[in-house]
Design a protein around this motif. Sequence first.
Motif, PDB file in Angstrom:
ATOM      1  N   ALA A  12      23.872  57.345  58.445  1.00  0.00           N
ATOM      2  CA  ALA A  12      24.879  58.188  59.103  1.00  0.00           C
ATOM      3  C   ALA A  12      24.797  58.037  60.618  1.00  0.00           C
ATOM      4  N   ALA A  13      24.550  56.811  61.083  1.00  0.00           N
ATOM      5  CA  ALA A  13      24.329  56.602  62.512  1.00  0.00           C
ATOM      6  C   ALA A  13      25.490  55.910  63.214  1.00  0.00           C
ATOM      7  N   GLY A  14      26.547  55.567  62.484  1.00  0.00           N
ATOM      8  CA  GLY A  14      27.646  54.812  63.093  1.00  0.00           C
ATOM      9  C   GLY A  14      28.468  55.638  64.068  1.00  0.00           C
ATOM     10  N   TYR A  15      29.304  54.941  64.815  1.00  0.00           N
ATOM     11  CA  TYR A  15      30.138  55.593  65.834  1.00  0.00           C
ATOM     12  C   TYR A  15      31.385  56.259  65.251  1.00  0.00           C
ATOM     13  N   ILE A  56      17.970  60.513  55.856  1.00  0.00           N
ATOM     14  CA  ILE A  56      19.258  60.338  56.536  1.00  0.00           C
ATOM     15  C   ILE A  56      19.017  59.640  57.856  1.00  0.00           C
ATOM     16  N   VAL A  57      19.683  58.517  58.056  1.00  0.00           N
ATOM     17  CA  VAL A  57      19.560  57.747  59.296  1.00  0.00           C
ATOM     18  C   VAL A  57      20.635  58.221  60.260  1.00  0.00           C
ATOM     19  N   VAL A  58      20.216  58.743  61.399  1.00  0.00           N
ATOM     20  CA  VAL A  58      21.150  59.297  62.378  1.00  0.00           C
ATOM     21  C   VAL A  58      20.993  58.584  63.710  1.00  0.00           C
ATOM     22  N   SER A  59      21.922  58.836  64.606  1.00  0.00           N
ATOM     23  CA  SER A  59      21.821  58.354  65.975  1.00  0.00           C
ATOM     24  C   SER A  59      21.623  59.551  66.902  1.00  0.00           C
ATOM     25  N   ARG A  60      21.467  59.290  68.175  1.00  0.00           N
ATOM     26  CA  ARG A  60      21.136  60.337  69.131  1.00  0.00           C
ATOM     27  C   ARG A  60      22.211  61.418  69.215  1.00  0.00           C
ATOM     28  N   VAL A  98      14.560  66.601  52.554  1.00  0.00           N
ATOM     29  CA  VAL A  98      15.413  65.768  53.409  1.00  0.00           C
ATOM     30  C   VAL A  98      14.674  65.502  54.710  1.00  0.00           C
ATOM     31  N   GLN A  99      14.593  64.245  55.099  1.00  0.00           N
ATOM     32  CA  GLN A  99      14.014  63.902  56.392  1.00  0.00           C
ATOM     33  C   GLN A  99      14.949  62.959  57.129  1.00  0.00           C
ATOM     34  N   PHE A 100      14.653  62.730  58.413  1.00  0.00           N
ATOM     35  CA  PHE A 100      15.563  61.988  59.278  1.00  0.00           C
ATOM     36  C   PHE A 100      14.822  60.919  60.071  1.00  0.00           C
ATOM     37  N   VAL A 101      15.547  59.865  60.407  1.00  0.00           N
ATOM     38  CA  VAL A 101      15.041  58.855  61.329  1.00  0.00           C
ATOM     39  C   VAL A 101      16.218  58.438  62.200  1.00  0.00           C
ATOM     40  N   ARG A 114      16.896  49.120  57.047  1.00  0.00           N
ATOM     41  CA  ARG A 114      15.574  48.575  57.382  1.00  0.00           C
ATOM     42  C   ARG A 114      14.643  49.655  57.925  1.00  0.00           C
ATOM     43  N   LEU A 115      15.202  50.660  58.589  1.00  0.00           N
ATOM     44  CA  LEU A 115      14.399  51.752  59.134  1.00  0.00           C
ATOM     45  C   LEU A 115      13.767  52.604  58.040  1.00  0.00           C
ATOM     46  N   GLY A 116      14.264  52.475  56.821  1.00  0.00           N
ATOM     47  CA  GLY A 116      13.757  53.290  55.721  1.00  0.00           C
ATOM     48  C   GLY A 116      12.578  52.685  54.976  1.00  0.00           C
ATOM     49  N   LYS A 117      12.067  51.556  55.435  1.00  0.00           N
ATOM     50  CA  LYS A 117      10.977  50.894  54.706  1.00  0.00           C
ATOM     51  C   LYS A 117       9.760  51.794  54.496  1.00  0.00           C
ATOM     52  N   PRO A 118       9.253  52.485  55.535  1.00  0.00           N
ATOM     53  CA  PRO A 118       8.092  53.365  55.289  1.00  0.00           C
ATOM     54  C   PRO A 118       8.411  54.500  54.315  1.00  0.00           C
ATOM     55  N   PHE A 119       9.626  55.005  54.381  1.00  0.00           N
ATOM     56  CA  PHE A 119      10.043  56.084  53.491  1.00  0.00           C
ATOM     57  C   PHE A 119      10.083  55.615  52.038  1.00  0.00           C
TER      58      PHE A 119
END
Length: 272
Positions: A12-15, A56-60, A98-101, A114-119
Amino acid sequence: MNVKVRKAIIPAAGYGTRSLPITKVVPKEMFPIHGKPAIDYIVQEAMESGIEEILIVVSRNKNMIIDYFDRSIELETFLEQNNKTHLLKSISVPDIHVQFVRQPVAKGLGDAIRLGKPFVNNEPFAVLLPDDLFIDEQPAIGQLIQAYDDVQSNVVGVRKVNDELLKQYGVIDGTPHKKHLYKIHDLVEKPQSNAPSNLAVMGRYVLHSDIFEYLAQVKPGSGGEIQLTDAIKEMLKTTTSFGYQLSGTRYDIGIREDYYKLLTYMNENKES
């Protein structure tokens, strides 16, 4: 021994460029649908399909999503003190971990995954794209998990799409394997002509954790983005993957007409 699919990644990090200008301030994942944001329905779909943990993958600029899945003690206290305890249920957070990166730079779906590998930690996992909402008796990702349990390999959700729209999607070249299942021979990302079939990839995946090895090797494509499709395509050289033809009605909330149709459907079919 079959390993249960317990984890899911929601990128969920797109513009949200298709929905500008509102997405300058409101994440597309937070677009309201019958009083709830779109991403709430995605999380519910995962829960109904047996998922136990979500990343959930987020942006700033997507802190609104993080806030939504957190408790608001101040609001809870206000409702309790003002004889509005009947509203507490409506603001309760989903009963799931639920966690976030954060994805620092928008470099494509493959980079977000790719950011979810450790999860994921070497388990099979689901991916649900929050743009796509499916209405069906069986949740869309649940259909794919069931198929994964059968074939024990990557399963990609697909739907038949009109020829003129294929250039907007990843498209599989596949042969029928079982009911609703196609053995994938090739994947083409957004073919501008000569698409290998009319089966387009549709926002739901169940993947083996080996996919991270291939994501690490994928070269950025146009716009500097790392495509999940390219990683799955490379994985085809060593691992059989399948397309599963999803049932139900699909709505893409990034398309204004689809969003309006979904709102109409929900208003007509949901209790207030």
